[in-house]
Design a protein around this motif. Structure first.
Motif, mmCIF file in Angstrom:
data_model
loop_
_atom_site.group_PDB
_atom_site.id
_atom_site.type_symbol
_atom_site.label_atom_id
_atom_site.label_comp_id
_atom_site.label_asym_id
_atom_site.label_seq_id
_atom_site.Cartn_x
_atom_site.Cartn_y
_atom_site.Cartn_z
ATOM 1 N N GLN A 101 0.829 -1.208 0.000
ATOM 2 C CA GLN A 101 0.000 0.000 0.000
ATOM 3 C C GLN A 101 0.864 1.258 0.000
ATOM 4 O OE1 GLN A 101 -3.674 0.321 0.767
ATOM 5 N NE2 GLN A 101 -3.609 -1.690 -0.180
ATOM 6 N N ILE A 102 0.437 2.267 -0.735
ATOM 7 C CA ILE A 102 1.059 3.596 -0.617
ATOM 8 C C ILE A 102 0.648 4.150 0.739
ATOM 9 C CG2 ILE A 102 1.005 5.971 -1.495
ATOM 10 C CD1 ILE A 102 0.552 4.889 -4.253
ATOM 11 N N PRO A 103 1.583 4.676 1.531
ATOM 12 C CA PRO A 103 1.189 5.281 2.810
ATOM 13 C C PRO A 103 0.287 6.494 2.553
ATOM 14 C CG PRO A 103 3.577 5.015 2.660
ATOM 15 C CD PRO A 103 3.038 4.740 1.302
ATOM 16 N N THR A 104 -0.732 6.655 3.372
ATOM 17 C CA THR A 104 -1.652 7.779 3.201
ATOM 18 C C THR A 104 -1.944 8.431 4.546
ATOM 19 O OG1 THR A 104 -3.631 6.411 3.478
ATOM 20 C CG2 THR A 104 -2.830 6.713 1.211
ATOM 21 N N LEU A 105 -2.393 9.687 4.469
ATOM 22 C CA LEU A 105 -2.820 10.425 5.658
ATOM 23 C C LEU A 105 -4.297 10.768 5.538
ATOM 24 C CD1 LEU A 105 0.107 12.984 6.034
ATOM 25 C CD2 LEU A 105 -0.339 10.945 7.429
ATOM 26 N N PRO A 106 -5.019 10.762 6.656
ATOM 27 C CA PRO A 106 -6.408 11.211 6.609
ATOM 28 C C PRO A 106 -6.477 12.717 6.377
ATOM 29 C CG PRO A 106 -5.743 10.749 8.871
ATOM 30 C CD PRO A 106 -4.585 10.367 7.997
ATOM 31 N N VAL A 107 -7.579 13.157 5.776
ATOM 32 C CA VAL A 107 -7.828 14.583 5.553
ATOM 33 C C VAL A 107 -9.039 14.965 6.396
ATOM 34 C CG1 VAL A 107 -8.372 16.351 3.837
ATOM 35 C CG2 VAL A 107 -6.939 14.373 3.207
ATOM 36 N N ALA A 108 -8.891 16.016 7.194
ATOM 37 C CA ALA A 108 -9.963 16.418 8.112
ATOM 38 C C ALA A 108 -11.244 16.711 7.345
ATOM 39 C CB ALA A 108 -9.531 17.654 8.898
ATOM 40 N N GLY A 109 -12.333 16.081 7.747
ATOM 41 C CA GLY A 109 -13.647 16.361 7.184
ATOM 42 C C GLY A 109 -13.895 15.802 5.802
ATOM 43 N N ARG A 110 -12.994 14.984 5.304
ATOM 44 C CA ARG A 110 -13.174 14.422 3.957
ATOM 45 C C ARG A 110 -12.927 12.920 3.992
ATOM 46 N NH1 ARG A 110 -9.957 18.311 -0.340
ATOM 47 N NH2 ARG A 110 -10.618 20.329 0.497
ATOM 48 N N ALA A 111 -13.541 12.226 3.040
ATOM 49 C CA ALA A 111 -13.332 10.778 2.946
ATOM 50 C C ALA A 111 -12.014 10.458 2.258
ATOM 51 C CB ALA A 111 -14.494 10.143 2.180
ATOM 52 N N GLU A 112 -11.557 11.349 1.367
ATOM 53 C CA GLU A 112 -10.329 11.072 0.607
ATOM 54 C C GLU A 112 -9.113 11.090 1.524
ATOM 55 O OE1 GLU A 112 -10.088 14.213 -2.260
ATOM 56 O OE2 GLU A 112 -9.762 15.750 -0.748
ATOM 57 N N ARG A 113 -8.085 10.347 1.119
ATOM 58 C CA ARG A 113 -6.837 10.335 1.879
ATOM 59 C C ARG A 113 -5.723 10.901 1.017
ATOM 60 N NH1 ARG A 113 -7.206 7.172 6.637
ATOM 61 N NH2 ARG A 113 -4.946 6.903 6.708
ATOM 62 N N PHE A 114 -4.684 11.392 1.668
ATOM 63 C CA PHE A 114 -3.573 12.048 0.972
ATOM 64 C C PHE A 114 -2.422 11.049 0.827
ATOM 65 C CE2 PHE A 114 0.278 14.486 0.584
ATOM 66 C CZ PHE A 114 -0.069 15.528 -0.246
ATOM 67 N N PRO A 115 -1.998 10.770 -0.417
ATOM 68 C CA PRO A 115 -0.916 9.802 -0.616
ATOM 69 C C PRO A 115 0.456 10.437 -0.327
ATOM 70 C CG PRO A 115 -1.667 10.655 -2.732
ATOM 71 C CD PRO A 115 -2.525 11.323 -1.677
ATOM 72 N N VAL A 116 1.279 9.729 0.414
ATOM 73 C CA VAL A 116 2.588 10.261 0.815
ATOM 74 C C VAL A 116 3.672 9.701 -0.100
ATOM 75 C CG1 VAL A 116 4.294 10.398 2.672
ATOM 76 C CG2 VAL A 116 1.830 10.464 3.208
ATOM 77 N N ARG A 117 4.457 10.620 -0.703
ATOM 78 C CA ARG A 117 5.532 10.193 -1.600
ATOM 79 C C ARG A 117 6.864 10.132 -0.859
ATOM 80 N NH1 ARG A 117 6.056 10.705 -7.535
ATOM 81 N NH2 ARG A 117 4.105 11.876 -7.510
ATOM 82 N N ARG A 118 7.340 11.289 -0.384
ATOM 83 C CA ARG A 118 8.620 11.325 0.353
ATOM 84 C C ARG A 118 8.453 12.225 1.572
ATOM 85 N NH1 ARG A 118 12.339 13.346 -4.517
ATOM 86 N NH2 ARG A 118 10.468 14.616 -4.720
ATOM 87 N N ILE A 119 9.354 12.116 2.513
ATOM 88 C CA ILE A 119 9.317 12.968 3.697
ATOM 89 C C ILE A 119 10.655 13.696 3.809
ATOM 90 C CG2 ILE A 119 8.991 13.099 6.192
ATOM 91 C CD1 ILE A 119 7.461 10.462 6.061
ATOM 92 N N PHE A 120 10.608 15.018 3.600
ATOM 93 C CA PHE A 120 11.790 15.863 3.786
ATOM 94 C C PHE A 120 11.686 16.563 5.140
ATOM 95 C CE2 PHE A 120 11.276 15.683 -0.843
ATOM 96 C CZ PHE A 120 12.572 15.401 -1.253
ATOM 97 N N CYS A 121 12.799 16.677 5.831
ATOM 98 C CA CYS A 121 12.807 17.337 7.145
ATOM 99 C C CYS A 121 13.947 18.352 7.173
ATOM 100 C CB CYS A 121 13.064 16.320 8.254
ATOM 101 S SG CYS A 121 11.976 14.872 8.243
ATOM 102 N N ILE A 122 13.696 19.470 7.837
ATOM 103 C CA ILE A 122 14.764 20.449 8.061
ATOM 104 C C ILE A 122 15.184 20.352 9.521
ATOM 105 C CG2 ILE A 122 13.121 22.366 8.483
ATOM 106 C CD1 ILE A 122 15.245 24.249 7.189
ATOM 107 N N GLY A 123 16.476 20.436 9.756
ATOM 108 C CA GLY A 123 17.002 20.420 11.124
ATOM 109 C C GLY A 123 17.291 21.837 11.578
#
Ligand code: MN
Length: 219
Positions: free
Chosen positions: A11-33
């Motif tokens: 499965q592609i990792p996904t995040l829930p979206v507040a108030g909506r049935a659709e989910r947000f697909p996650v591609r990459r995670i960039f972080c700043i230190g």
């Protein structure tokens, strides 16, 4: 092509979206230190701007609100870092915002820093990126001066404001764009204010950014 994968499709990792049935697909995670001066100081650094520090986590490190957060292997010093998370849409602008936790195996990160080695062992482990539900960008007037906060077992451990970031979100996106081809589905963790510290098994973490859905996880 899709019929000829050597392994079953995951499965592609996904995040829930507040108030909506659709989910947000996650591609990459960039972080700043080192993006809040008081946090840079607490880590023994110099908060002058210099160049931003970036690192990544795998997309499947995301953990959604309410899910258990397993205490990871190989550490005795798991730290919380509460952060604003921006999620990029098809126009490569923020599609939505959430509160997240850049969970860190601080002892392993310290070892990597000492050896001037990459940070993956400290930052990119399984379940290292809890993220709350996304609020569509059109529904949030930020980041401006909203409060960001982390409670452990009901006690405030971290608190800051969006306008204390050394690099603004626009600047982070400009810097990242010079280094990578940003894509829809990418998440950006924007750094943490002071007060990072260890969590123990049995702790309950409650992360918030004013105006965004909260994130609660149990270790
Ligand atoms: Mn961080």
């Amino acid at each position: 092509m899709t019929d000829f994968l050597a392994l079953p499709r995951w499965q592609i990792p996904t995040l829930p979206v507040a108030g909506r049935a659709e989910r947000f697909p996650v591609r990459r995670i960039f972080c700043i230190g080192r993006n809040y001066a008081d946090h840079v100081r607490e880590m023994g650094g110099d908060p002058n701007r210099g160049s931003p520090i970036f690192f990544m986590k795998p997309a499947d490190a995301v953990v959604t609100d309410g899910a258990p957060l397993p205490y990871p292997a190989a550490t005795k010093d798991l730290h919380h870092e509460v952060e604003l998370v921006a999620a990029l849409g098809e126009d490569l602008k923020p599609w939505g915002f959430a509160v997240g936790l850049d969970m860190t195996r601080r002892d392993l990160q310290a070892k990597a820093k000492q050896a001037t080695a990459p940070w993956e062992i400290g930052k990119a482990f399984e379940a290292s990126a809890p993220v709350g539900a996304l609020l569509p960008a059109s529904a949030w007037d930020g980041p401006r001066s909203q409060t960001i906060r982390l409670l452990v077992n009901g006690e405030v451990r971290q608190e800051g404001r969006m306008d204390q970031m050394i690099w603004t979100l626009d600047e982070i996106l400009a810097e990242l764009s010079a280094l990578f081809t940003l894509k829809p589905g990418d998440l950006i963790f924007t750094g943490t204010p002071a007060g990072v510290g260890p969590v123990q098994r049995g702790d309950r973490l409650e992360a918030s950014v004013e105006g965004l859905p909260g994130l609660a996880v149990g270790i």
